[in-house]
Design a protein around this motif. Structure first.
Motif, PDB file in Angstrom:
ATOM      1  N   GLU A  37       0.815  -1.220   0.000  1.00  7.31           N
ATOM      2  CA  GLU A  37       0.000   0.000   0.000  1.00  7.31           C
ATOM      3  C   GLU A  37       0.850   1.272   0.000  1.00  7.31           C
ATOM      4  OE1 GLU A  37      -2.531   1.997   3.471  1.00  7.31           O
ATOM      5  OE2 GLU A  37      -3.392   0.107   2.768  1.00  7.31           O
ATOM      6  N   ARG A  38       1.966   1.279   0.720  1.00  2.00           N
ATOM      7  CA  ARG A  38       2.712   2.518   0.956  1.00  2.00           C
ATOM      8  C   ARG A  38       3.967   2.703   0.107  1.00  2.00           C
ATOM      9  NH1 ARG A  38       2.591   2.299   7.491  1.00  2.00           N
ATOM     10  NH2 ARG A  38       0.332   2.353   7.726  1.00  2.00           N
ATOM     11  N   HIS A  39       4.410   1.680  -0.616  1.00  2.00           N
ATOM     12  CA  HIS A  39       5.632   1.860  -1.401  1.00  2.00           C
ATOM     13  C   HIS A  39       5.401   2.966  -2.434  1.00  2.00           C
ATOM     14  CE1 HIS A  39       3.577  -0.278  -4.563  1.00  2.00           C
ATOM     15  NE2 HIS A  39       4.534   0.131  -5.378  1.00  2.00           N
ATOM     16  N   GLU A  40       6.485   3.526  -2.931  1.00  2.00           N
ATOM     17  CA  GLU A  40       6.354   4.650  -3.850  1.00  2.00           C
ATOM     18  C   GLU A  40       7.446   4.584  -4.906  1.00  2.00           C
ATOM     19  OE1 GLU A  40       5.210   8.778  -2.473  1.00  2.00           O
ATOM     20  OE2 GLU A  40       7.359   9.014  -2.833  1.00  2.00           O
ATOM     21  N   ILE A  41       7.103   4.918  -6.137  1.00  2.52           N
ATOM     22  CA  ILE A  41       8.083   4.997  -7.212  1.00  2.52           C
ATOM     23  C   ILE A  41       8.097   6.430  -7.730  1.00  2.52           C
ATOM     24  CG2 ILE A  41       6.443   4.273  -8.993  1.00  2.52           C
ATOM     25  CD1 ILE A  41       8.871   2.838 -10.351  1.00  2.52           C
ATOM     26  N   ARG A  42       9.305   6.932  -7.980  1.00  2.00           N
ATOM     27  CA  ARG A  42       9.470   8.279  -8.514  1.00  2.00           C
ATOM     28  C   ARG A  42      10.520   8.260  -9.614  1.00  2.00           C
ATOM     29  NH1 ARG A  42      11.604  11.370  -4.130  1.00  2.00           N
ATOM     30  NH2 ARG A  42      11.570   9.530  -2.857  1.00  2.00           N
ATOM     31  N   LEU A  43      10.410   9.174 -10.524  1.00  2.00           N
ATOM     32  CA  LEU A  43      11.449   9.375 -11.526  1.00  2.00           C
ATOM     33  C   LEU A  43      12.472  10.306 -10.910  1.00  2.00           C
ATOM     34  CD1 LEU A  43      12.585   9.115 -14.400  1.00  2.00           C
ATOM     35  CD2 LEU A  43      11.134  11.045 -15.031  1.00  2.00           C
ATOM     36  N   LEU A  60      19.271   7.339 -23.860  1.00  2.00           N
ATOM     37  CA  LEU A  60      18.476   7.944 -22.806  1.00  2.00           C
ATOM     38  C   LEU A  60      18.666   7.108 -21.551  1.00  2.00           C
ATOM     39  CD1 LEU A  60      16.252   9.918 -21.788  1.00  2.00           C
ATOM     40  CD2 LEU A  60      14.568   8.306 -22.690  1.00  2.00           C
ATOM     41  N   SER A  61      19.211   7.737 -20.517  1.00  2.00           N
ATOM     42  CA  SER A  61      19.422   7.049 -19.233  1.00  2.00           C
ATOM     43  C   SER A  61      18.428   7.597 -18.226  1.00  2.00           C
ATOM     44  CB  SER A  61      20.845   7.273 -18.724  1.00  2.00           C
ATOM     45  OG  SER A  61      21.773   6.765 -19.651  1.00  2.00           O
ATOM     46  N   VAL A  62      17.716   6.694 -17.580  1.00  2.00           N
ATOM     47  CA  VAL A  62      16.659   7.055 -16.639  1.00  2.00           C
ATOM     48  C   VAL A  62      16.936   6.358 -15.310  1.00  2.00           C
ATOM     49  CG1 VAL A  62      14.180   6.965 -16.232  1.00  2.00           C
ATOM     50  CG2 VAL A  62      15.039   7.143 -18.559  1.00  2.00           C
ATOM     51  N   THR A  63      16.684   7.052 -14.218  1.00  2.00           N
ATOM     52  CA  THR A  63      16.810   6.441 -12.903  1.00  2.00           C
ATOM     53  C   THR A  63      15.499   6.626 -12.143  1.00  2.00           C
ATOM     54  OG1 THR A  63      19.176   6.908 -12.839  1.00  2.00           O
ATOM     55  CG2 THR A  63      18.124   6.383 -10.745  1.00  2.00           C
ATOM     56  N   PHE A  64      14.934   5.498 -11.735  1.00  2.00           N
ATOM     57  CA  PHE A  64      13.741   5.507 -10.894  1.00  2.00           C
ATOM     58  C   PHE A  64      14.172   5.231  -9.458  1.00  2.00           C
ATOM     59  CE2 PHE A  64      11.986   4.317 -15.025  1.00  2.00           C
ATOM     60  CZ  PHE A  64      10.917   5.201 -15.116  1.00  2.00           C
ATOM     61  N   SER A  65      13.425   5.752  -8.518  1.00  2.00           N
ATOM     62  CA  SER A  65      13.663   5.488  -7.104  1.00  2.00           C
ATOM     63  C   SER A  65      12.398   4.843  -6.539  1.00  2.00           C
ATOM     64  CB  SER A  65      13.965   6.791  -6.370  1.00  2.00           C
ATOM     65  OG  SER A  65      14.083   6.561  -4.988  1.00  2.00           O
ATOM     66  N   ILE A  66      12.588   3.674  -5.935  1.00  2.00           N
ATOM     67  CA  ILE A  66      11.454   2.977  -5.327  1.00  2.00           C
ATOM     68  C   ILE A  66      11.718   2.863  -3.835  1.00  2.00           C
ATOM     69  CG2 ILE A  66      10.088   0.860  -5.263  1.00  2.00           C
ATOM     70  CD1 ILE A  66      10.696   0.432  -8.153  1.00  2.00           C
ATOM     71  N   SER A  67      10.720   3.263  -3.035  1.00  2.00           N
ATOM     72  CA  SER A  67      10.904   3.236  -1.582  1.00  2.00           C
ATOM     73  C   SER A  67       9.981   2.215  -0.940  1.00  2.00           C
ATOM     74  CB  SER A  67      10.655   4.617  -0.986  1.00  2.00           C
ATOM     75  OG  SER A  67       9.311   4.982  -1.165  1.00  2.00           O
ATOM     76  N   ASN A  68      10.455   1.667   0.155  1.00  2.00           N
ATOM     77  CA  ASN A  68       9.686   0.751   1.002  1.00  2.00           C
ATOM     78  C   ASN A  68       9.701   1.368   2.401  1.00  2.00           C
ATOM     79  OD1 ASN A  68       8.644  -1.266   2.595  1.00  2.00           O
ATOM     80  ND2 ASN A  68      10.260  -2.749   2.179  1.00  2.00           N
ATOM     81  N   PRO A  69       8.678   2.154   2.756  1.00  2.00           N
ATOM     82  CA  PRO A  69       8.684   2.841   4.046  1.00  2.00           C
ATOM     83  C   PRO A  69       8.190   1.978   5.204  1.00  2.00           C
ATOM     84  CG  PRO A  69       6.760   3.478   2.821  1.00  2.00           C
ATOM     85  CD  PRO A  69       7.537   2.528   1.938  1.00  2.00           C
ATOM     86  N   THR A  70       8.288   0.667   5.058  1.00  2.00           N
ATOM     87  CA  THR A  70       7.810  -0.242   6.099  1.00  2.00           C
ATOM     88  C   THR A  70       8.941  -1.165   6.540  1.00  2.00           C
ATOM     89  OG1 THR A  70       7.164  -2.025   4.599  1.00  2.00           O
ATOM     90  CG2 THR A  70       5.543  -0.263   4.965  1.00  2.00           C
ATOM     91  N   ASN A  71       8.646  -2.045   7.484  1.00  2.00           N
ATOM     92  CA  ASN A  71       9.626  -3.026   7.963  1.00  2.00           C
ATOM     93  C   ASN A  71       9.581  -4.334   7.180  1.00  2.00           C
ATOM     94  OD1 ASN A  71      10.642  -1.398  10.081  1.00  2.00           O
ATOM     95  ND2 ASN A  71       8.868  -1.900  11.332  1.00  2.00           N
ATOM     96  N   PHE A  72       8.794  -4.387   6.105  1.00  2.00           N
ATOM     97  CA  PHE A  72       8.645  -5.623   5.344  1.00  2.00           C
ATOM     98  C   PHE A  72       9.945  -6.002   4.636  1.00  2.00           C
ATOM     99  CE2 PHE A  72       7.618  -7.924   1.415  1.00  2.00           C
ATOM    100  CZ  PHE A  72       7.058  -9.052   1.982  1.00  2.00           C
ATOM    101  N   PRO A 112      13.806  -2.897   3.760  1.00  2.00           N
ATOM    102  CA  PRO A 112      12.884  -2.189   4.664  1.00  2.00           C
ATOM    103  C   PRO A 112      13.372  -0.775   4.969  1.00  2.00           C
ATOM    104  CG  PRO A 112      13.419  -4.364   5.520  1.00  2.00           C
ATOM    105  CD  PRO A 112      14.313  -4.128   4.346  1.00  2.00           C
ATOM    106  N   ASN A 113      12.443   0.155   4.992  1.00  2.00           N
ATOM    107  CA  ASN A 113      12.703   1.548   5.356  1.00  2.00           C
ATOM    108  C   ASN A 113      13.815   2.181   4.530  1.00  2.00           C
ATOM    109  OD1 ASN A 113      10.748   1.732   7.548  1.00  2.00           O
ATOM    110  ND2 ASN A 113      12.058   0.189   8.515  1.00  2.00           N
ATOM    111  N   CYS A 114      13.874   1.840   3.249  1.00  2.00           N
ATOM    112  CA  CYS A 114      14.903   2.360   2.352  1.00  2.00           C
ATOM    113  C   CYS A 114      14.314   2.679   0.990  1.00  2.00           C
ATOM    114  CB  CYS A 114      16.018   1.332   2.141  1.00  2.00           C
ATOM    115  SG  CYS A 114      17.067   1.091   3.555  1.00  2.00           S
ATOM    116  N   SER A 115      15.111   3.407   0.210  1.00  2.00           N
ATOM    117  CA  SER A 115      14.817   3.631  -1.203  1.00  2.00           C
ATOM    118  C   SER A 115      15.929   2.991  -2.007  1.00  2.00           C
ATOM    119  CB  SER A 115      14.773   5.126  -1.524  1.00  2.00           C
ATOM    120  OG  SER A 115      13.642   5.706  -0.939  1.00  2.00           O
ATOM    121  N   THR A 116      15.577   2.478  -3.160  1.00  2.00           N
ATOM    122  CA  THR A 116      16.545   1.853  -4.050  1.00  2.00           C
ATOM    123  C   THR A 116      16.428   2.500  -5.420  1.00  2.00           C
ATOM    124  OG1 THR A 116      16.385  -0.239  -2.861  1.00  2.00           O
ATOM    125  CG2 THR A 116      17.268  -0.333  -5.094  1.00  2.00           C
ATOM    126  N   GLU A 117      17.575   2.807  -6.017  1.00  2.00           N
ATOM    127  CA  GLU A 117      17.572   3.384  -7.354  1.00  2.00           C
ATOM    128  C   GLU A 117      17.667   2.285  -8.400  1.00  2.00           C
ATOM    129  OE1 GLU A 117      20.591   6.363  -7.646  1.00  2.00           O
ATOM    130  OE2 GLU A 117      19.616   7.639  -6.163  1.00  2.00           O
TER     131      GLU A 117
END
Length: 179
Positions: A37-43, A60-72, A112-117
């Protein structure tokens, strides 16, 4: 009677031990729903390399950031599909570019509680049979000051044995070109 007390004691100990062993996986499973429910993806960024434009290649090089703001623990991205549209500086019409589906041989884990590029590279070649690509090259050859690109698509989020196809975007990004 003594044997019955020993059996009850062993049973109580085993029950307590199994209960303690089940707490971490159980709380992780509860966090699973929160993570979905809470994860998020951003450009995060996009860069257009036009240095080889006249030899027929644009990257064209693109970097997305995906976060997991939970302890999962166990949230992964297995693929990203991007559909692209662009417009040149001072133009009003967006034009389509071929999309790309990137399937990760080793799924990208989101701790958990991190963002990954997640970096993704698109390579466009003028020798492509696609008229959209040739039009893109023609537009770039006019040396515009900037290109606005819209990224829209989906990604596959994987947790336990469940794949979730989730739409993303549209993300707009303006790339300044330095010729």
């Amino acid at each position: 009677m003594e044997l019955l007390k020993k059996i009850i004691l062993v049973y109580a100990f085993m029950t307590a031990a199994f209960t303690i062993m089940l707490i971490p996986p159980l709380t992780n499973y509860i966090d699973f729903y929160k993570a979905i429910e809470r994860h998020e993806i951003r450009l995060k960024s996009a860069k257009l390399d036009v240095s080889q434009l006249y030899t027929g290649t644009v990257k064209l090089s693109v970097t997305f950031s995906i976060s997991n703001p939970t302890n999962f623990k166990g949230l992964k991205v297995t693929s990203i599909t991007c559909n692209l549209k662009y417009k040149m500086y001072r133009q009003n019409i967006y034009k389509n570019l071929p999309g790309l589906t990137e399937v990760f041989q080793k799924p990208v884990e989101i701790p958990p509680n991190c963002s990954t590029e997640i970096p993704i590279d698109f390579t466009f070649t003028f020798s492509s049979e696609r008229p959209e690509v040739k039009d893109f090259f023609a537009s770039l050859s006019t040396k515009p000051a900037e290109v606005e690109i819209i990224f829209q698509g989906q990604y596959v989020l994987y947790a336990y044995t469940y794949p979730f196809t989730i739409p993303m975007g549209p993300f707009e990004y303006v790339i300044n070109l330095n010729y």
